[in-house]
Scaffold this active site. Structure first.
Site, PDB file in Angstrom:
ATOM      1  N   HIS A 299      -3.325  -0.113  -1.521  1.00 21.56           N
ATOM      2  CA  HIS A 299      -2.406   0.984  -1.248  1.00 21.56           C
ATOM      3  C   HIS A 299      -1.723   0.720   0.082  1.00 21.56           C
ATOM      4  O   HIS A 299      -2.311   0.142   0.995  1.00 21.56           O
ATOM      5  CB  HIS A 299      -3.145   2.320  -1.214  1.00 21.56           C
ATOM      6  CG  HIS A 299      -2.244   3.515  -1.325  1.00 21.56           C
ATOM      7  ND1 HIS A 299      -1.542   4.016  -0.261  1.00 21.56           N
ATOM      8  CD2 HIS A 299      -1.915   4.283  -2.395  1.00 21.56           C
ATOM      9  CE1 HIS A 299      -0.821   5.046  -0.655  1.00 21.56           C
ATOM     10  NE2 HIS A 299      -1.030   5.233  -1.942  1.00 21.56           N
ATOM     11  N   ASP A 344      -5.278   5.784  -8.980  1.00 16.66           N
ATOM     12  CA  ASP A 344      -4.978   5.354 -10.351  1.00 16.66           C
ATOM     13  C   ASP A 344      -6.240   4.884 -11.068  1.00 16.66           C
ATOM     14  O   ASP A 344      -6.459   5.204 -12.244  1.00 16.66           O
ATOM     15  CB  ASP A 344      -3.924   4.242 -10.342  1.00 16.66           C
ATOM     16  CG  ASP A 344      -2.588   4.709  -9.793  1.00 16.66           C
ATOM     17  OD1 ASP A 344      -2.108   5.754 -10.257  1.00 16.66           O
ATOM     18  OD2 ASP A 344      -2.048   4.029  -8.905  1.00 16.66           O
TER      19      ASP A 344
END
Length: 407
Positions: A299, A344
């Site tokens: 990320h 996710d």
């Protein structure tokens, strides 16, 4: 207090970070380049850390403008009072969403993000009107993907809602609640209901798991808002043209589908399925050797792991989900790649653990994030300005002769 303090710097810290004098710091504040506010003790001022970082970056020569990078977590695109992103997780109007997810519903989260105080948009009688045309479209698209079906129904919904174009903030909140209830019902192939949204999802998609309602509730709150991501910026740009909230949500839904955004959850579910009948270590080793990436890991902001994912995976572990997926897979991939788990992957594990329908990762994401889209669209409509970015031109120099065809 610690989490709040990390959003701010003292005058001495800010000046040291920029290598400037206090007088220059105050000059930056007066020019609007750095936001300042009184400290809780009222004896001094504190300064927004993200403004200091952004200004520091702009003062360093760079071959590429900051706004054109693939992902720049420190770049302030526009002012917003809705949310910001920190290493401890997204902050919803001053409240860390991880803390909020411990106890609150998506409905309560919506009233926080929409800054609603004068009305209750989720009263039992504030349900959307479903016209005959909307009902016919929903039935015809019953076997379509949830997002595609919802886009089709929402395209007709504004015409059926007399309040769709209201300019009153409280009125927009009431419209937002009707949109949210209609969106969830359409994705579930069900009739709109005033029941709690997470309970509706659990009842339709995973009615045989006693932990499902609470886990779904937690996931929806964690996913409700994440600042100016691609779908939110799209929804906000659409709203800046003056259209209604229904159409702004459609814009967000379309942008969300991409594999680099909401579609990443679907890709992470493929990873989970790969691991079901295989040992984790050999699969990870083989994919690393082949140079493959792991969907649901890494990320731009959360360098040591996404706090939203950690919260959801810990809740799944407590609910009895296989530790292979909640612990071993994230640990092995982090060891092999240096990339830590994000939301996710956690969403993919949730769908697997609750045996939800294929593709429900993206649908859950859309249900939750529509709250953020409505918040940003409402804020932009209140601002009343068109978003019109400029492009950095890299084509031929001006004055080039027109191209001619030759045989």
């Amino acid at each position: 207090m610690k989490k709040s303090a990390e959003l701010y710097l003292s005058a001495r810290e800010a000046a040291a970070e920029l290598a400037i004098s206090p007088a220059t710091l105050y000059a930056y504040v007066s020019r609007g380049l750095i936001r300042s506010e009184p400290s809780p003790d009222s004896r001094s001022h504190r300064y927004r850390a993200e403004d200091i970082r952004g200004l520091k970056e702009r003062r360093v020569p760079s071959p590429e403008p900051r706004g054109l990078r693939n992902f720049d977590a420190d770049l302030p695109v526009m002012d917003s009072a809705i949310a910001t992103i920190t290493e401890q997780g997204p902050i919803y109007r001053g409240v860390n969403c991880v803390d909020l997810a411990e106890r609150d519903t998506l409905e309560h989260t919506a009233t926080l993000l929409w800054d609603v105080t004068g009305v209750d948009p989720f009263t039992s009688d504030n349900c959307p009107h479903v016209s005959d045309e909307m009902r016919a479209i929903a039935e015809a698209a019953r076997r379509a993907q949830p997002i595609d079906r919802t886009v089709a129904v929402l395209a007709l919904a504004a015409s059926a809602d007399p309040g769709a174009f209201t300019r009153a903030p409280d009125g927009r909140a009431m419209v937002g609640a009707r949109i949210l209830r209609l969106l969830v019902a359409t994705m579930l192939n069900a009739a709109p209901s005033a029941d709690l949204l997470h309970e509706q999802v659990a009842r339709v998609w995973t009615s045989d798991n006693k932990h499902a309602p609470d886990l779904i509730r937690r996931a929806l709150v964690l996913l409700a808002e994440h600042e100016l991501n691609a779908s939110t910026f799209t929804a906000r740009c659409a709203a800046s043209t003056g259209l209604n909230l229904y159409d702004a949500v459609i814009a967000g839904l379309v942008a969300l589908k991409g594999p680099m955004h909401g579609g990443a959850g679907v890709l992470a579910s493929r990873l989970v399925r790969t691991m079901i009948d295989n040992d984790v270590a050999p699969v990870v080793r083989e994919r690393v050797a082949l140079g493959e990436r792991f969907a649901g890991f890494g990320h731009g902001v959360y360098k040591k792991g996404d706090p939203r994912a950690i919260s959801l995976l810990e809740a799944l572990t407590r609910a009895g989900a296989p530790r292979k997926f909640t612990r071993e897979v994230p640990e092995r991939i982090a060891e092999a790649t240096g990339e830590f788990v994000n939301i996710d992957y956690a969403l993919a594990v949730l769908v697997h653990a609750l045996r939800m329908p294929a593709g429900s990762e993206l649908a859950l994401f859309a249900m939750a994030r529509s709250v953020g889209w409505i918040a940003h669209a409402s804020e932009q409509l209140q601002l009343g300005k068109l978003i019109r970015p400029r492009a950095r031109y890299v084509g031929p120099a001006p004055g080039r002769a027109g191209a001619t065809n030759s045989l």
